[in-house]
Write an enzyme that holds these catalytic residues in place. Structure first.
Site, PDB file in Angstrom:
ATOM      1  N   SER A 141       0.873  -1.182   0.000  1.00 38.57           N
ATOM      2  CA  SER A 141       0.000   0.000   0.000  1.00 38.57           C
ATOM      3  C   SER A 141       0.907   1.228   0.000  1.00 38.57           C
ATOM      4  O   SER A 141       2.089   1.132   0.349  1.00 38.57           O
ATOM      5  CB  SER A 141      -0.847  -0.008   1.278  1.00 38.57           C
ATOM      6  OG  SER A 141      -1.357   1.273   1.577  1.00 38.57           O
ATOM      7  N   TYR A 154      -2.675  -0.464  10.382  1.00 40.91           N
ATOM      8  CA  TYR A 154      -2.644  -0.783   8.949  1.00 40.91           C
ATOM      9  C   TYR A 154      -1.259  -0.499   8.363  1.00 40.91           C
ATOM     10  O   TYR A 154      -0.703  -1.310   7.617  1.00 40.91           O
ATOM     11  CB  TYR A 154      -3.720   0.045   8.220  1.00 40.91           C
ATOM     12  CG  TYR A 154      -3.877  -0.303   6.761  1.00 40.91           C
ATOM     13  CD1 TYR A 154      -4.472  -1.497   6.379  1.00 40.91           C
ATOM     14  CD2 TYR A 154      -3.432   0.559   5.764  1.00 40.91           C
ATOM     15  CE1 TYR A 154      -4.621  -1.826   5.032  1.00 40.91           C
ATOM     16  CE2 TYR A 154      -3.578   0.251   4.423  1.00 40.91           C
ATOM     17  CZ  TYR A 154      -4.177  -0.946   4.065  1.00 40.91           C
ATOM     18  OH  TYR A 154      -4.324  -1.270   2.732  1.00 40.91           O
TER      19      TYR A 154
END
Ligand code: NAD
Length: 257
Positions: A141, A154
């Site tokens: 990501s 995350y």
């Protein structure tokens, strides 16, 4: 192994980016094994591919479960004889700063985004080693490389995805295994819709617009755009590429200044 005879395993293939990756890999004529803890979603993806003339099979798997993962990969190897490609795509989100992240939440995110990748790679790599060939693509990501507000757990997990990618690429380069990651910016999937529903139920359209504009290109990515890049990295065309991370983020990491 010719491209058409390859067997690809995609985790989280029942929805969003994983669904697009499964469809993209069928255009390489790979047999696609759709793994998802949501078996109905996995079946929808597999049925769609089979109806369109491809070959796919749905299998239920919670990637955070080690023994279950070992069994499922052994089952795939038994039935399909080889495992050529693994796409570690399954992942979950988490919103909050360090202080807002409970121990349980940290463990929940780690179990899927970090341990899930470990479990599936741990299960697949011995087969790839024995074949003398294999490709792994991991879903990182933009949060793997830059600080994103309110995404403590995350970001922790996606940083680990990036460095596990480098580690696997290094250790298995002499076994014919390539390992890379892709790092999307915001992509419009059920993942984003669920986030908006949970956190901004009263002003979803405005927040959708705000989230779109955080990409300098002015919009979110489309799942098929990520699928296309993953397909390339999995294909023989990318045979010189290993140990690399590919941002696909509308300029998020380099142009947001
Ligand atoms: P999504 O929620 O639409 O799909 C994720 C799929 O993974 C679902 O089908 C879900 O059932 C499955 N899944 C979740 N936990 C699982 C588990 N423990 N075992 C097996 N399957 C499980 O999400 P998405 O947006 O398509 O995201 C896919 C990946 O891309 C994730 O790793 C996510 O972190 C990453 N990503 C997404 C975005 C984005 O903006 N959507 C951006 C960057 C990275």
């Amino acid at each position: 192994m010719t491209e058409e005879n390859k067997v690809s395993v995609v985790t989280g293939g029942g929805s969003g980016i994983g669904y697009s990756i499964c469809k993209a890999l069928t255009t390489l004529k790979h047999t696609v094994i759709v793994l998802d803890m949501d078996i109905e979603a996995a079946k929808r993806t597999a049925d769609e591919i089979n109806l369109a003339g491809g070959t796919a099979k749905a299998i239920q798997l919670n990637v955070s479960k080690h023994q279950e993962t070992m069994q499922v990969f052994a089952q795939i190897k038994d039935e399909f004889k080889h495992i050529d490609v693994l796409v570690n795509n399954a992942g979950i989100g988490s919103v909050g700063t360090l202080e807002e992240t409970s121990e349980d939440e940290l463990d929940r995110v780690y179990a899927v985004n970090v341990k899930g990748l470990y479990n599936c790679s741990f299960a697949a790599v011995p087969y790839m080693k024995a074949q003398g060939a294999g490709v792994i693509v991991n879903m990182a990501s933009v949060a793997s490389t830059v600080g994103i507000a309110d995404r403590f757990a995350y970001s922790m997990s996606k940083g680990a995805v990036l460095t596990m990618t480098y580690s696997i690429a290094k250790d298995y380069i002499n076994y014919g295994i390539r390992c890379n990651s892709v790092a999307p910016g915001r992509v419009h999937t059920p993942f984003v819709d669920a986030y908006l529903e949970k956190n901004y139920p009263d002003n979803k359209p405005e927040m959708f617009e705000t989230l779109s504009k955080t990409q300098p290109i002015g919009r979110m990515g489309k799942p098929d755009e990520i699928g296309a890049m993953v397909k390339y990295l999995c294909s023989e065309e990318a045979s010189f590429i290993t140990g690399s991370n590919f941002p696909i983020d509308g300029g998020f990491v380099t142009l947001n200044n």
